[in-house]
Design a protein around this motif. Structure first.
Motif, mmCIF file in Angstrom:
data_model
loop_
_atom_site.group_PDB
_atom_site.id
_atom_site.type_symbol
_atom_site.label_atom_id
_atom_site.label_comp_id
_atom_site.label_asym_id
_atom_site.label_seq_id
_atom_site.Cartn_x
_atom_site.Cartn_y
_atom_site.Cartn_z
ATOM 1 N N ASN A 22 -57.133 -5.370 4.192
ATOM 2 C CA ASN A 22 -58.324 -4.617 3.826
ATOM 3 C C ASN A 22 -58.356 -4.397 2.320
ATOM 4 N N GLN A 26 -53.761 -2.973 3.062
ATOM 5 C CA GLN A 26 -53.137 -2.799 4.374
ATOM 6 C C GLN A 26 -53.529 -3.969 5.269
ATOM 7 N N VAL A 28 -54.828 -5.502 8.726
ATOM 8 C CA VAL A 28 -55.744 -5.106 9.788
ATOM 9 C C VAL A 28 -55.671 -6.136 10.905
ATOM 10 N N LEU A 39 -54.345 -0.604 11.838
ATOM 11 C CA LEU A 39 -53.837 -0.842 10.485
ATOM 12 C C LEU A 39 -52.318 -0.968 10.559
ATOM 13 N N GLU A 69 -62.167 -5.124 6.997
ATOM 14 C CA GLU A 69 -62.016 -3.684 7.162
ATOM 15 C C GLU A 69 -61.991 -3.361 8.654
#
Length: 91
Positions: A22, A26, A28, A39, A69
């Motif tokens: 993302n 992190q 995803v 996450l 995201e």
């Protein structure tokens, strides 16, 4: 990264799981319809989660090079828009 054909459609309930980073770096993991996702601190953990959730079908895991995201509303782009060639990169 190797490319494989689209996952077989004759496995009931098999959906693609997208993994990638993302905007905060992190990892995803997100099912294509937003049914599950999370996450993760590492790529390995995102893949492990995706395999657990999709019944251990690595052919249905797609690693994205673009930012992804976590989306709880299931608004990921349709697969055809992401992969115009019809071939999917697999982790």
């Amino acid at each position: 990264m190797k490319s494989l054909a689209l996952p077989p459609r004759n496995i009931p309930g098999l959906a693609l799981v997208f993994i990638g980073r993302n905007s905060h770096g992190q990892w995803v993991a997100q099912e294509q319809n937003g049914l599950y996702g999370g996450l993760f601190v590492s790529r390995a953990e995102a893949i492990k989660y995706a395999l657990f959730e999709n019944g251990h079908h690595p052919e249905a895991i797609v690693e994205l090079s673009r930012t992804i995201e976590l989306d709880a509303d299931g608004r990921l782009a349709p697969v055809g828009l992401l992969f115009a060639s019809g071939r999917l990169p697999v982790a």
